[in-house]
Write a protein that holds these residues in place. Structure first.
Motif, PDB file in Angstrom:
ATOM      1  N   ARG A   1       3.256  -1.443 -14.255  1.00  0.00           N
ATOM      2  CA  ARG A   1       4.314  -2.214 -13.601  1.00  0.00           C
ATOM      3  C   ARG A   1       4.651  -1.626 -12.229  1.00  0.00           C
ATOM      4  O   ARG A   1       4.912  -2.353 -11.274  1.00  0.00           O
ATOM      5  N   LEU A   2       4.643  -0.277 -12.139  1.00  0.00           N
ATOM      6  CA  LEU A   2       4.941   0.376 -10.864  1.00  0.00           C
ATOM      7  C   LEU A   2       3.912  -0.013  -9.807  1.00  0.00           C
ATOM      8  O   LEU A   2       4.269  -0.366  -8.681  1.00  0.00           O
ATOM      9  N   ASP A   3       2.627   0.054 -10.156  1.00  0.00           N
ATOM     10  CA  ASP A   3       1.580  -0.283  -9.186  1.00  0.00           C
ATOM     11  C   ASP A   3       1.683  -1.741  -8.742  1.00  0.00           C
ATOM     12  O   ASP A   3       1.486  -2.056  -7.567  1.00  0.00           O
ATOM     13  N   ALA A   4       1.993  -2.618  -9.691  1.00  0.00           N
ATOM     14  CA  ALA A   4       2.131  -4.036  -9.340  1.00  0.00           C
ATOM     15  C   ALA A   4       3.295  -4.240  -8.380  1.00  0.00           C
ATOM     16  O   ALA A   4       3.196  -5.004  -7.405  1.00  0.00           O
ATOM     17  N   SER A   5       4.388  -3.540  -8.623  1.00  0.00           N
ATOM     18  CA  SER A   5       5.549  -3.661  -7.746  1.00  0.00           C
ATOM     19  C   SER A   5       5.275  -3.028  -6.386  1.00  0.00           C
ATOM     20  O   SER A   5       5.691  -3.548  -5.345  1.00  0.00           O
TER      21      SER A   5
ATOM     22  N   ILE B   1      -6.364  -0.381   3.403  1.00  0.00           N
ATOM     23  CA  ILE B   1      -7.710   0.120   3.116  1.00  0.00           C
ATOM     24  C   ILE B   1      -8.125   1.225   4.083  1.00  0.00           C
ATOM     25  O   ILE B   1      -8.725   2.223   3.701  1.00  0.00           O
ATOM     26  N   ASP B   2      -7.786   1.072   5.363  1.00  0.00           N
ATOM     27  CA  ASP B   2      -8.353   1.934   6.399  1.00  0.00           C
ATOM     28  C   ASP B   2      -7.506   3.162   6.736  1.00  0.00           C
ATOM     29  O   ASP B   2      -7.868   3.941   7.610  1.00  0.00           O
ATOM     30  N   SER B   3      -6.366   3.344   6.091  1.00  0.00           N
ATOM     31  CA  SER B   3      -5.517   4.481   6.447  1.00  0.00           C
ATOM     32  C   SER B   3      -4.664   4.898   5.259  1.00  0.00           C
ATOM     33  O   SER B   3      -4.484   4.142   4.303  1.00  0.00           O
ATOM     34  N   VAL B   4      -4.171   6.119   5.344  1.00  0.00           N
ATOM     35  CA  VAL B   4      -3.257   6.626   4.319  1.00  0.00           C
ATOM     36  C   VAL B   4      -1.870   6.048   4.576  1.00  0.00           C
ATOM     37  O   VAL B   4      -1.340   6.163   5.679  1.00  0.00           O
ATOM     38  N   ASP B   5      -1.316   5.407   3.578  1.00  0.00           N
ATOM     39  CA  ASP B   5      -0.002   4.779   3.727  1.00  0.00           C
ATOM     40  C   ASP B   5       1.067   5.746   3.218  1.00  0.00           C
ATOM     41  O   ASP B   5       1.351   5.812   2.022  1.00  0.00           O
ATOM     42  N   LEU B   6       1.664   6.492   4.152  1.00  0.00           N
ATOM     43  CA  LEU B   6       2.670   7.470   3.769  1.00  0.00           C
ATOM     44  C   LEU B   6       3.947   6.802   3.272  1.00  0.00           C
ATOM     45  O   LEU B   6       4.677   7.373   2.459  1.00  0.00           O
ATOM     46  N   GLN B   7       4.231   5.601   3.749  1.00  0.00           N
ATOM     47  CA  GLN B   7       5.420   4.897   3.273  1.00  0.00           C
ATOM     48  C   GLN B   7       5.263   4.519   1.796  1.00  0.00           C
ATOM     49  O   GLN B   7       6.205   4.635   1.016  1.00  0.00           O
ATOM     50  N   ARG B   8       4.090   4.084   1.416  1.00  0.00           N
ATOM     51  CA  ARG B   8       3.828   3.771   0.007  1.00  0.00           C
ATOM     52  C   ARG B   8       3.908   5.044  -0.839  1.00  0.00           C
ATOM     53  O   ARG B   8       4.447   5.027  -1.956  1.00  0.00           O
ATOM     54  N   SER B   9       3.389   6.140  -0.277  1.00  0.00           N
ATOM     55  CA  SER B   9       3.465   7.420  -0.974  1.00  0.00           C
ATOM     56  C   SER B   9       4.922   7.838  -1.184  1.00  0.00           C
ATOM     57  O   SER B   9       5.298   8.315  -2.264  1.00  0.00           O
ATOM     58  N   ALA B  10       5.752   7.654  -0.147  1.00  0.00           N
ATOM     59  CA  ALA B  10       7.184   7.983  -0.263  1.00  0.00           C
ATOM     60  C   ALA B  10       7.833   7.124  -1.334  1.00  0.00           C
ATOM     61  O   ALA B  10       8.702   7.604  -2.100  1.00  0.00           O
ATOM     62  N   ALA B  11       7.457   5.857  -1.414  1.00  0.00           N
ATOM     63  CA  ALA B  11       8.027   4.961  -2.425  1.00  0.00           C
ATOM     64  C   ALA B  11       7.650   5.406  -3.835  1.00  0.00           C
ATOM     65  O   ALA B  11       8.491   5.414  -4.745  1.00  0.00           O
TER      66      ALA B  11
ATOM     67  N   ALA C   1       9.725   8.388  -4.757  1.00  0.00           N
ATOM     68  CA  ALA C   1      11.121   8.043  -5.021  1.00  0.00           C
ATOM     69  C   ALA C   1      11.297   7.397  -6.389  1.00  0.00           C
ATOM     70  O   ALA C   1      12.354   7.548  -7.021  1.00  0.00           O
ATOM     71  N   LEU C   2      10.307   6.678  -6.852  1.00  0.00           N
ATOM     72  CA  LEU C   2      10.414   6.019  -8.154  1.00  0.00           C
ATOM     73  C   LEU C   2      10.029   6.925  -9.312  1.00  0.00           C
ATOM     74  O   LEU C   2      10.458   6.674 -10.447  1.00  0.00           O
ATOM     75  N   THR C   3       9.252   7.941  -9.061  1.00  0.00           N
ATOM     76  CA  THR C   3       8.796   8.804 -10.153  1.00  0.00           C
ATOM     77  C   THR C   3       9.548  10.129 -10.224  1.00  0.00           C
ATOM     78  O   THR C   3       9.257  10.955 -11.080  1.00  0.00           O
ATOM     79  N   HIS C   4      10.522  10.342  -9.311  1.00  0.00           N
ATOM     80  CA  HIS C   4      11.324  11.562  -9.328  1.00  0.00           C
ATOM     81  C   HIS C   4      12.793  11.224  -9.048  1.00  0.00           C
ATOM     82  O   HIS C   4      13.090  10.214  -8.411  1.00  0.00           O
ATOM     83  N   ARG C   5      13.669  12.074  -9.492  1.00  0.00           N
ATOM     84  CA  ARG C   5      15.098  11.860  -9.236  1.00  0.00           C
ATOM     85  C   ARG C   5      15.548  12.492  -7.916  1.00  0.00           C
ATOM     86  O   ARG C   5      16.698  12.319  -7.534  1.00  0.00           O
ATOM     87  N   PHE C   6      14.668  13.239  -7.260  1.00  0.00           N
ATOM     88  CA  PHE C   6      15.019  13.806  -5.953  1.00  0.00           C
ATOM     89  C   PHE C   6      13.810  13.720  -5.042  1.00  0.00           C
ATOM     90  O   PHE C   6      12.727  14.196  -5.396  1.00  0.00           O
ATOM     91  N   SER C   7      13.991  13.091  -3.869  1.00  0.00           N
ATOM     92  CA  SER C   7      12.896  12.988  -2.914  1.00  0.00           C
ATOM     93  C   SER C   7      13.451  12.983  -1.502  1.00  0.00           C
ATOM     94  O   SER C   7      14.619  12.673  -1.275  1.00  0.00           O
TER      95      SER C   7
ATOM     96  N   ALA D   1      14.685  -2.149  -2.690  1.00  0.00           N
ATOM     97  CA  ALA D   1      14.286  -3.436  -3.275  1.00  0.00           C
ATOM     98  C   ALA D   1      13.335  -3.214  -4.449  1.00  0.00           C
ATOM     99  O   ALA D   1      13.435  -3.872  -5.499  1.00  0.00           O
ATOM    100  N   LEU D   2      12.431  -2.270  -4.276  1.00  0.00           N
ATOM    101  CA  LEU D   2      11.472  -1.931  -5.330  1.00  0.00           C
ATOM    102  C   LEU D   2      12.177  -1.365  -6.560  1.00  0.00           C
ATOM    103  O   LEU D   2      11.870  -1.733  -7.707  1.00  0.00           O
ATOM    104  N   LEU D   3      13.144  -0.487  -6.343  1.00  0.00           N
ATOM    105  CA  LEU D   3      13.904   0.074  -7.465  1.00  0.00           C
ATOM    106  C   LEU D   3      14.671  -1.008  -8.219  1.00  0.00           C
ATOM    107  O   LEU D   3      14.716  -1.011  -9.457  1.00  0.00           O
ATOM    108  N   LEU D   4      15.282  -1.928  -7.482  1.00  0.00           N
ATOM    109  CA  LEU D   4      15.995  -3.026  -8.128  1.00  0.00           C
ATOM    110  C   LEU D   4      15.042  -3.894  -8.927  1.00  0.00           C
ATOM    111  O   LEU D   4      15.382  -4.387 -10.014  1.00  0.00           O
TER     112      LEU D   4
END
Length: 571
Positions: A131-135, A144-154, A157-163, A182-185
């Protein structure tokens, strides 16, 4: 590194008191107590006995025991024999850890509170990965062509209580956190989590509010998610509830905040005591997301909490994402190039870049002196504030204040903001320079917190002539303007020119930075970086090449044990 020590009366009185109450005062106790107090006043959370101090630079003061400065090699061993010095966890006025860090007890307690609260939230949460990956795909499409640090931050944030999400201006910190919320909601829709947004100052809170609203509008969210997105932003002090009579906070370990998710912007400005109070007031299961730029100035008070947390990230499971791609500055940006060189401490290279004229958005001028300075400054101010001076409504004036601002590291002296504001008044209101409240419009910055009026340290407004008397106008965090009589306004100061510290949390199209003609304790790499990154479009720096170069090469270091506490080292 040799450090010249100048103890204050508070430091010496505290040391006298500690020696007086100790039943077994040992060699070096007076100096240890005095230097622990001295260090706290200099923004450190502790005094490190292992520092290579030049003890001959200490003032020649008579201690109650008439003792000379201590033998550095035996200092730590002898302090451990004193009644007033305890190991971590003991209730003594001074705390000495195994690494030779000597704390005032309250400072050790603040570090311990922060570290334990963060570490208790560091373990990964059990979450439905499918469900997390789908969201994530919905709010942070795979690149595809670059590391998405924003996705990594997300994901963090969803898998830890402190980030932590750190990054320079324009790297998309608030846009990222808006999508994270929005993703957390979305992921936790069944529980309808309560989300609270906060910032250290009123200005920073307002900017976070505006940024979240703008980012949410761009996301094209489902109605049910959009309706649950947080909009109100509070200052941290207001969130905790200041108790004016006791000096404490209404929310504490016995009266916790109710929020499920707390987002704090401009976290570099949070001092040790405030962060400890905030972490103490949170529920144990509350999620915390810090936003900030770890390279900016640390707090005015003791500690460098955000930098310590980021420095410990490689050794513990505290998720820190450092965003690096700027969406504001392109490859042709001098502001971006200069700020990177400043962060790297490359003073000579940064000075050459600034003087080269290679970029149109960074300008250099050798600092004029005397009458030449006043004439050059007056001309620049007249042009820079021309749009502001012509405004006729509070809304126009407040909007124009974002177009140009004068910054300085200092308050006093010929290049400090007190003199610079006086010169600005001479230029923009020569006939009314001694009657500031009758000048329209007059920019002001609140210098204290007033919870009854809802005005806080750092809030910026304009004073304009009303029908019968001057009226102060301020932006409302929820939109629109509010006003009040200048007679009711909390303490404030003229704000044509700001100290770099006071400019944190703000941005301006154009910035004029005035550096002094000699190296000052206020000057550091972090201060210069903060000043340069206040500019959205261009910055002009006046100074001497030597002072500029030395400032870039001078890094602020604050003694702290928080990094070790977070990485499982010495407690």
């Amino acid at each position: 590194m040799t450090e010249t020590i100048q103890l204050s009366k508070l430091d010496t009185h505290f040391a006298d008191f500690i020696v007086r109450i100790d039943q077994h005062p040992c060699d070096g106790l007076w100096w240890g107590a005095a230097l622990a107090s001295y260090s706290a006043g200099r923004g450190h959370s502790c005094f490190n006995l292992c520092d290579a101090l030049d003890m001959t630079a200490l003032p020649s003061l008579r201690t109650p025991l008439n003792q000379p400065p201590p033998d550095i090699r035996r200092w730590q061993e002898s302090l451990q024999l004193c009644d007033t010095v305890g190991a971590p966890g003991e209730y003594t006025p001074l705390v000495l850890d195994q690494a030779g860090r000597l704390y005032l007890h309250r400072s050790w307690g603040y570090e311990q509170q922060i570290a334990s609260s963060i570490l208790s939230r560091s373990h990964p949460l059990i979450i439905n990965e499918i469900r997390l990956d789908a969201s994530l795909d919905r709010y942070f499409p795979v690149q595809i062509d670059s590391v998405d640090l924003q996705r990594s931050a997300a994901r963090m944030a969803l898998t830890h209580r402190f980030s932590v999400i750190s990054g320079g201006p324009g790297t998309g910190k608030t846009a990222t956190v808006a999508r994270i919320l929005a993703l957390l909601l979305d992921v936790e829709w069944d529980s309808r989590p309560e989300i609270v947004l906060a910032a250290p100052t009123g200005k920073a809170a307002m900017r976070l509010h505006q940024s979240i609203l703008h980012a949410a509008e761009c996301l094209d969210l489902p109605d049910e998610i959009e309706n649950c997105m947080p909009t109100g932003v509070s200052t941290i002090h207001r969130l905790l509830g200041v108790q004016t009579r006791t000096g404490g906070f209404r929310h504490n370990r016995d009266n916790r905040l109710t929020c499920d998710i707390l987002v704090i912007d401009e976290a570099s400005m949070i001092d040790l005591q405030l962060m400890a109070s905030l972490m103490e007031a949170l529920r144990d299961d509350a999620r915390v997301i810090l936003l900030g730029d770890r390279n900016q100035l640390a707090s005015v008070e003791a500690g460098a909490v955000l930098a310590d947390i980021c420095d410990s990230a490689g050794q513990v499971v505290v998720p820190v994402t450092q965003l690096s791609k700027s969406y504001r500055f392109g490859n042709d940006s001098g502001i971006a190039a200069l700020s990177q060189l400043i962060n790297s401490g490359e003073g000579a290279v940064a000075a050459e870049l600034l003087k080269s004229g290679r970029y149109t958005d960074i300008l250099w001028r050798h600092l004029p002196t005397g009458r030449a300075f006043e004439e050059a400054f007056s001309s620049t101010v007249r042009e820079g504030y021309s749009g502001y001076a012509g405004t006729i409504s509070p809304a126009e004036a407040l909007a124009e204040l974002g177009s140009f601002r004068v910054l300085s590291p200092l308050r006093s002296g010929p290049y400090g903001i007190e003199n610079l504001n006086s010169l600005c008044l001479n230029v923009l209101a020569p006939e009314r320079k001694n009657d500031q409240h009758n000048f329209c419009p007059m920019p002001v910055m609140i210098s204290g917190n007033n919870y009854e009026l809802g005005l806080f340290n750092g809030d910026t407004g304009v004073v304009m002539q009303g029908d019968d008397a001057p009226v102060a106008w301020f932006e409302n965090p929820e939109g629109g303007l509010r006003h009040l009589s200048t007679l009711r306004m909390p303490p404030s100061e003229t704000a044509f020119a700001l100290t770099v510290h006071k400019s944190q949390g703000s941005e301006f199209d154009r910035v004029l930075l005035i550096l002094p003609d000699h190296l000052s304790e206020a000057l550091s790499r972090e201060l210069l970086y903060t000043a340069v990154t206040r500019a959205r479009q261009s910055i002009e720096i006046w100074g001497t090449e030597e002072v500029f170069r030395q400032t870039v090469e001078r890094r602020t270091v604050r003694n702290s044990g928080l990094r070790d506490k977070l990485s499982g080292g010495v407690s």
